[in-house]
Write an enzyme that holds these catalytic residues in place. Structure first.
Site, PDB file in Angstrom:
ATOM      1  N   GLU A 216       0.846  -1.197   0.000  1.00 20.12           N
ATOM      2  CA  GLU A 216       0.000   0.000   0.000  1.00 20.12           C
ATOM      3  C   GLU A 216       0.880   1.245   0.000  1.00 20.12           C
ATOM      4  O   GLU A 216       1.817   1.351   0.792  1.00 20.12           O
ATOM      5  CB  GLU A 216      -0.912  -0.007   1.232  1.00 20.12           C
ATOM      6  CG  GLU A 216      -1.632   1.288   1.531  1.00 20.12           C
ATOM      7  CD  GLU A 216      -2.487   1.790   0.393  1.00 20.12           C
ATOM      8  OE1 GLU A 216      -2.494   3.013   0.176  1.00 20.12           O
ATOM      9  OE2 GLU A 216      -3.149   0.960  -0.282  1.00 20.12           O
TER      10      GLU A 216
ATOM     11  N   HIS B 299     -22.501   0.421   1.467  1.00 17.89           N
ATOM     12  CA  HIS B 299     -23.506  -0.634   1.544  1.00 17.89           C
ATOM     13  C   HIS B 299     -22.803  -1.983   1.437  1.00 17.89           C
ATOM     14  O   HIS B 299     -21.943  -2.162   0.567  1.00 17.89           O
ATOM     15  CB  HIS B 299     -24.483  -0.545   0.367  1.00 17.89           C
ATOM     16  CG  HIS B 299     -25.363   0.658   0.361  1.00 17.89           C
ATOM     17  ND1 HIS B 299     -26.735   0.567   0.441  1.00 17.89           N
ATOM     18  CD2 HIS B 299     -25.087   1.980   0.255  1.00 17.89           C
ATOM     19  CE1 HIS B 299     -27.258   1.782   0.381  1.00 17.89           C
ATOM     20  NE2 HIS B 299     -26.274   2.657   0.263  1.00 17.89           N
TER      21      HIS B 299
ATOM     22  N   TYR C 100     -27.949   7.374   4.529  1.00 16.85           N
ATOM     23  CA  TYR C 100     -28.129   6.205   5.395  1.00 16.85           C
ATOM     24  C   TYR C 100     -27.265   6.339   6.646  1.00 16.85           C
ATOM     25  O   TYR C 100     -26.312   7.109   6.694  1.00 16.85           O
ATOM     26  CB  TYR C 100     -27.806   4.900   4.662  1.00 16.85           C
ATOM     27  CG  TYR C 100     -26.477   4.836   3.949  1.00 16.85           C
ATOM     28  CD1 TYR C 100     -25.319   4.406   4.594  1.00 16.85           C
ATOM     29  CD2 TYR C 100     -26.387   5.166   2.596  1.00 16.85           C
ATOM     30  CE1 TYR C 100     -24.116   4.317   3.926  1.00 16.85           C
ATOM     31  CE2 TYR C 100     -25.184   5.085   1.914  1.00 16.85           C
ATOM     32  CZ  TYR C 100     -24.053   4.661   2.583  1.00 16.85           C
ATOM     33  OH  TYR C 100     -22.854   4.572   1.913  1.00 16.85           O
TER      34      TYR C 100
ATOM     35  N   ASP D 233     -11.635  -1.394  -9.319  1.00 14.00           N
ATOM     36  CA  ASP D 233     -11.582  -0.147 -10.081  1.00 14.00           C
ATOM     37  C   ASP D 233     -10.403  -0.092 -11.041  1.00 14.00           C
ATOM     38  O   ASP D 233     -10.401   0.719 -11.972  1.00 14.00           O
ATOM     39  CB  ASP D 233     -11.513   1.057  -9.139  1.00 14.00           C
ATOM     40  CG  ASP D 233     -12.859   1.420  -8.545  1.00 14.00           C
ATOM     41  OD1 ASP D 233     -13.877   0.809  -8.943  1.00 14.00           O
ATOM     42  OD2 ASP D 233     -12.905   2.312  -7.682  1.00 14.00           O
TER      43      ASP D 233
ATOM     44  N   ALA E  86     -17.482  -1.168  -4.686  1.00 18.68           N
ATOM     45  CA  ALA E  86     -16.593  -1.941  -3.811  1.00 18.68           C
ATOM     46  C   ALA E  86     -16.982  -3.409  -3.806  1.00 18.68           C
ATOM     47  O   ALA E  86     -16.121  -4.290  -3.743  1.00 18.68           O
ATOM     48  CB  ALA E  86     -16.628  -1.379  -2.396  1.00 18.68           C
TER      49      ALA E  86
END
Length: 383
Positions: free
Chosen positions: A34, A47, A214, A293, A306
């Site tokens: 990373e 979500h 949400y 992506d 995702a």
């Protein structure tokens, strides 16, 4: 080569972290690189449908996610001005009985932290910004900005919409700006909402823009919204810029009082470009393969971007377990055969921004089980 083949995953976002966690649990020799120096609790929600939660079951964090997340009974779609109900999609207990797993919304940073904590110690390395890739028939050499060089027999590009590995495979090309921006904000739930309809999960629609809202905690003490608003131009040198309450008021003038209350309660809001790419002609070459992506970036309008990366990671792991790593080209072909069609469909529907605006059947999306799908060969060309 001695010992197990080495797998290097570039990019510890949600797809890369899921892939590294799943591959480690399957016994593969995997490392995750990373470029960031560390992770923080970024201000965004996510979500997690049953299609993702079944994968989290394999990683071992399903129960904790269920404790931390918010469990909406329905996905509501509402008219921007009147608040009239346009659609009501059952989730909650229905998702468990019908799909075999929960549907929840949660803070993206909390979700990422749980997945990262599920990684074996030492597997994730920070401050690893990829600068160059060399490959031959036997190995890929990864050159990082800190001067280090790592070798691997398999390299997985999970490095996002501006993927360095995608560029290595296909050449430099900026993603497409879609003409829309997303405003994002996470903040404590307003306590003075009174009788306003603060649904647990709702998308407010007009003809040219929307706002998705949400809760991101089980306590419902934090709320998130993300918008889609037309904006003609974007400086592609910037990944995001600050927005403001004044900009939000202007963008949503005349909208329902609930939307106005959310805007007034917003302490900080940021603005992000919505980017896409055309479907790529290939997802792999040699010993390098892409996921998420890096190969199919999409608008967030299905709340499945995702999820597609995580499904990719799970499918790739499943195929590696079945085929082994010696014939990586065959494994990569099988991966594309079993992922390209679905990812392209989600990309198209996300682009059109029609998902759940009316009472449609979401089974094809939420009911997908990456572990139960029969593997097929030769389907990539039809995607």
């Amino acid at each position: 080569m001695q010992g197990k083949p080495r797998i290097a995953v570039i990019g510890a976002g949600l797809g890369g972290t899921a892939g590294a966690a799943l591959m480690a649990r399957a016994g593969f020799n995997v490392r995750l690189y990373e470029q960031a120096p560390a992770f923080s609790r970024l201000g965004a929600g996510i979500h997690l449908g049953p299609n993702v939660m079944k994968i989290m079951r394999r990683i071992g964090i399903e129960d904790e996610l269920n404790r931390q997340g918010s469990h909406p009974d329905y996905w509501y779609s509402r008219d921007w001005q009147s608040g009239a109900e346009l659609a009501r999609i059952p989730l909650g207990d229905y998702a468990v009985s019908h799909y075999g797993a929960t549907y929840l919304t949660v803070h993206r940073g909390d979700f990422h932290a749980l997945m990262t904590a599920a990684l074996p110690a030492g597997l994730l390395q920070f401050n690893k910004r990829l600068t160059r890739v060399d490959e031959d028939d036997d190995v890929v050499r990864l050159h990082f900005a800190d001067g280090s060089v790592e070798e691997a027999e398999i390299v997985i590009g999970a490095d996002g919409v501006n993927s360095r590995l995608r560029e290595h495979l296909l050449g430099a090309e900026l993603p497409k700006y879609t003409g829309y921006v997303a405003h994002r904000a996470v903040f404590p739930t307003p306590l003075d909402s009174g009788s306003l309809p603060f649904d647990m999960c709702v998308k407010w629609w007009s003809d040219d823009r929307h706002m998705m809202v949400y809760f991101v905690t089980g306590k419902r003490d934090e709320i998130y919204y993300v918008t889609g608003v037309p904006e003609q131009q974007w400086d592609m040198g910037k990944s995001w810029v600050p927005s403001s309450k004044a900009e939000m008021r202007a963008a949503f003038a005349g909208w329902h009082p609930t939307v106005q209350a959310l805007i007034e309660a917003t302490p900080e809001v940021s603005k992000w470009p919505l980017l896409e790419r055309d479907p790529l002609p290939l997802w792999s070459r040699g010993r390098i393969v892409l996921l998420g992506d890096a190969c199919h970036p999409m608008k967030p309008h299905m709340a499945q971007g995702a999820a597609m990366a995580i499904e990719d990671a799970a499918m790739l792991t499943r195929i590696f377990e079945q085929t082994g790593l010696q014939d990586h080209a065959a494994a990569f072909r099988l991966y594309e055969d079993n992922r390209a069609e679905r990812a392209s469909r989600v990309q198209r529907v996300s682009h059109d921004n029609t998902w759940l605006r009316t009472n449609e059947n979401p089974d094809w999306c939420f009911g997908y089980d990456v572990y139960a799908e029969p593997l097929v060969e030769g389907r990539r060309a039809a995607a």
